[in-house]
Design a protein around this motif. Structure first.
Motif, mmCIF file in Angstrom:
data_model
loop_
_atom_site.group_PDB
_atom_site.id
_atom_site.type_symbol
_atom_site.label_atom_id
_atom_site.label_comp_id
_atom_site.label_asym_id
_atom_site.label_seq_id
_atom_site.Cartn_x
_atom_site.Cartn_y
_atom_site.Cartn_z
ATOM 1 N N SER A 121 -0.325 -0.098 -15.138
ATOM 2 C CA SER A 121 0.841 0.673 -14.716
ATOM 3 C C SER A 121 0.436 2.091 -14.349
ATOM 4 C CB SER A 121 1.893 0.700 -15.831
ATOM 5 O OG SER A 121 1.455 1.530 -16.892
ATOM 6 N N GLU A 122 1.246 2.686 -13.506
ATOM 7 C CA GLU A 122 1.022 4.071 -13.105
ATOM 8 C C GLU A 122 1.102 4.976 -14.339
ATOM 9 O OE1 GLU A 122 3.202 7.266 -10.234
ATOM 10 O OE2 GLU A 122 3.174 5.175 -9.570
ATOM 11 N N ASP A 135 1.065 2.923 -1.111
ATOM 12 C CA ASP A 135 0.831 4.245 -1.687
ATOM 13 C C ASP A 135 0.456 4.123 -3.162
ATOM 14 O OD1 ASP A 135 1.428 5.437 0.715
ATOM 15 O OD2 ASP A 135 3.487 5.990 0.155
ATOM 16 N N ASN A 136 1.159 3.251 -3.852
ATOM 17 C CA ASN A 136 0.903 3.019 -5.280
ATOM 18 C C ASN A 136 -0.511 2.473 -5.479
ATOM 19 O OD1 ASN A 136 1.440 2.858 -8.029
ATOM 20 N ND2 ASN A 136 2.373 0.841 -7.872
ATOM 21 N N GLN A 137 -0.917 1.549 -4.632
ATOM 22 C CA GLN A 137 -2.258 0.966 -4.728
ATOM 23 C C GLN A 137 -3.321 2.013 -4.443
ATOM 24 O OE1 GLN A 137 -2.671 -1.988 -6.022
ATOM 25 N NE2 GLN A 137 -4.881 -1.763 -5.956
ATOM 26 N N ASP A 138 -3.084 2.859 -3.439
ATOM 27 C CA ASP A 138 -4.022 3.940 -3.122
ATOM 28 C C ASP A 138 -4.144 4.904 -4.300
ATOM 29 O OD1 ASP A 138 -4.541 2.939 -0.603
ATOM 30 O OD2 ASP A 138 -3.174 4.320 0.439
ATOM 31 N N PHE A 139 -2.992 5.250 -4.893
ATOM 32 C CA PHE A 139 -3.002 6.143 -6.055
ATOM 33 C C PHE A 139 -3.864 5.542 -7.165
ATOM 34 C CE2 PHE A 139 -1.287 6.725 -10.346
ATOM 35 C CZ PHE A 139 -1.541 8.081 -10.522
ATOM 36 N N LYS A 140 -3.657 4.265 -7.457
ATOM 37 C CA LYS A 140 -4.399 3.603 -8.537
ATOM 38 C C LYS A 140 -5.900 3.567 -8.244
ATOM 39 C CE LYS A 140 -0.644 0.762 -10.317
ATOM 40 N NZ LYS A 140 -0.142 -0.591 -10.563
#
Length: 127
Positions: free
Chosen positions: A54-55, A5-10
């Motif tokens: 970083s996010e 999910d974090n990778q998709d967000f980025k």
């Protein structure tokens, strides 16, 4: 947030950042004034040199784009003021340098009539 999910967000955020910057003709330098992230940091995120930003950094950049859009809608923007101030400072530096060079070349004192005439000529050229 899960790793995928974090990778998709980025990835989605990076795509959005690039699209918005292109649409707004917004350079990393100008964006840095609104995002609180250095222009070098923004450039590294954009060109992939920062492999895992970083996010928090990505959110700052996105927030900076939104802040720029809000400022752009007002008749007098912070960006416009900064641009005009930069141009004024550039002219003042050039003017000061010209005068200093003239003093050296002609061995004049700052209070002499010749210097005042030369200053007027320089002012006319700059305007």
């Amino acid at each position: 947030m899960k790793n995928s999910d974090n990778q998709d967000f980025k990835e989605n955020a990076l795509r959005e950042i690039k699209e918005e910057m292109a649409k707004l003709q917004l350079s990393p330098f100008r964006l840095s004034k609104f995002a609180g992230v250095s222009d070098v940091g923004i450039a590294k995120v954009l060109d992939g040199r920062s492999e895992n930003p970083s996010e928090k950094t990505i959110k700052k950049i996105l927030d900076g784009i939104e802040a720029f859009k809000k400022q752009e809608k007002s008749p007098i923007t912070l960006a416009t003021i900064n641009e005009k101030l930069d141009k004024i400072l550039e002219l003042l530096r050039a003017h000061s340098l010209d005068i200093d060079i003239l003093y050296e070349l002609f061995g004049l004192s700052p209070d002499s009539t010749e210097v005042k005439k030369l200053q007027e000529k320089v002012k006319k050229k700059l305007s």
